[in-house]
Scaffold this motif. Structure first.
Motif, mmCIF file in Angstrom:
data_model
loop_
_atom_site.group_PDB
_atom_site.id
_atom_site.type_symbol
_atom_site.label_atom_id
_atom_site.label_comp_id
_atom_site.label_asym_id
_atom_site.label_seq_id
_atom_site.Cartn_x
_atom_site.Cartn_y
_atom_site.Cartn_z
ATOM 1 N N PRO A 239 52.500 31.868 87.995
ATOM 2 C CA PRO A 239 53.122 30.568 88.239
ATOM 3 C C PRO A 239 54.610 30.750 88.525
ATOM 4 C CG PRO A 239 51.869 30.547 86.181
ATOM 5 C CD PRO A 239 51.932 31.964 86.650
ATOM 6 N N SER A 240 55.169 29.871 89.287
ATOM 7 C CA SER A 240 56.597 29.924 89.605
ATOM 8 C C SER A 240 57.429 29.753 88.340
ATOM 9 C CB SER A 240 56.939 28.811 90.593
ATOM 10 O OG SER A 240 58.333 28.649 90.675
ATOM 11 N N TYR A 241 58.488 30.537 88.236
ATOM 12 C CA TYR A 241 59.399 30.398 87.095
ATOM 13 C C TYR A 241 60.075 29.026 87.108
ATOM 14 C CZ TYR A 241 58.984 35.109 85.244
ATOM 15 O OH TYR A 241 58.505 36.247 84.660
ATOM 16 N N SER B 167 58.552 26.218 87.882
ATOM 17 C CA SER B 167 57.577 25.173 87.596
ATOM 18 C C SER B 167 57.807 24.554 86.225
ATOM 19 C CB SER B 167 56.160 25.754 87.656
ATOM 20 O OG SER B 167 55.228 24.821 87.163
ATOM 21 N N LEU B 168 57.696 23.257 86.153
ATOM 22 C CA LEU B 168 57.825 22.548 84.882
ATOM 23 C C LEU B 168 56.601 22.773 83.988
ATOM 24 C CD1 LEU B 168 59.376 19.187 86.126
ATOM 25 C CD2 LEU B 168 60.552 21.146 85.096
ATOM 26 N N THR B 169 55.491 23.216 84.576
ATOM 27 C CA THR B 169 54.249 23.439 83.822
ATOM 28 C C THR B 169 53.924 24.929 83.716
ATOM 29 O OG1 THR B 169 52.923 23.166 85.831
ATOM 30 C CG2 THR B 169 53.296 21.189 84.475
ATOM 31 N N LYS B 170 54.935 25.772 83.880
ATOM 32 C CA LYS B 170 54.678 27.218 83.954
ATOM 33 C C LYS B 170 54.021 27.784 82.700
ATOM 34 C CE LYS B 170 59.456 28.284 82.790
ATOM 35 N NZ LYS B 170 60.500 27.484 83.399
ATOM 36 N N ASP C 14 50.448 26.702 82.803
ATOM 37 C CA ASP C 14 49.820 27.400 83.926
ATOM 38 C C ASP C 14 49.616 28.882 83.613
ATOM 39 O OD1 ASP C 14 49.948 24.962 85.205
ATOM 40 O OD2 ASP C 14 51.665 25.496 86.466
#
Length: 181
Positions: free
Chosen positions: A118-120, A122-125, A128
């Motif tokens: 997941p992208s660093y 991302s708010l849901t990392k 995720d």
């Protein structure tokens, strides 16, 4: 692919010796204070460029969790809670050190099994990452039961005299870690 697997196993030989030495020591020393263990671990897993407080917190957590069966989710949460950092890779390495039947989250492993982190940003990392780790565990479960998985394990066992000291999951993990472009 057979040659790639054989090459990966041969390339993994120096790392296997380091890994086995780490695994031999983890239960014998206090990892929160043993500088030799920490140096070896940092070298093997390429833990670098962290503040002293991060290392202290990480190794204190590892020592605290010894003897338990920590989950990736719990360790990811704890590392975030105590360091303020999102650390899926190092969380997985802590878990895999204490539970040798758990996979490591690594860029090469992820790429080789067709997964992406997941992208660093991302708010849901964190959520995720937990789902992605479950995907990684599921991939190993399916792969280890497949003909290809059995073939990889047999090749590993033929080439590595100490193979009985490693779980089948770790054998595949070490192969995947060496399969790089």
């Amino acid at each position: 692919m057979l040659t790639d697997v054989t090459s990966a196993i041969n390339n993994a030989k120096p790392g296997i010796k380091k890994y086995l030495a780490l695994m031999d020591q983890v239960g014998k020393v206090n990892v929160s204070t043993d500088a030799a263990f920490q140096r070896a671990y940092n070298g093997f897993y390429r833990v670098q460029r962290r503040q002293a407080s991060w290392y202290s917190t990480y190794y204190n957590l590892m020592e605290e969790l010894k003897g338990s069966k920590p989950t990736f989710s719990a360790v990811l949460d704890r590392v975030y809670e105590v360091t303020g950092r999102y650390e899926p890779s190092f969380s997985s390495k802590l878990v895999a050190t204490l539970c040798d039947d758990k996979p490591v989250w690594d860029q090469y492993v992820l790429k080789n099994i067709g997964q992406k982190a997941p992208s660093y940003a991302s708010l849901t990392k964190i959520r995720d990452a937990k789902l992605r780790y479950a995907d990684i565990e599921n991939w190993y479960k399916i792969f280890l039961a497949s003909d290809k998985g059995v073939s990889w394990i047999n090749q590993f066992n033929d080439l590595i005299p100490e193979h009985e000291k490693l779980t089948n999951l770790k054998k595949v993990d070490l192969i995947l870690w060496q399969m790089r472009e």
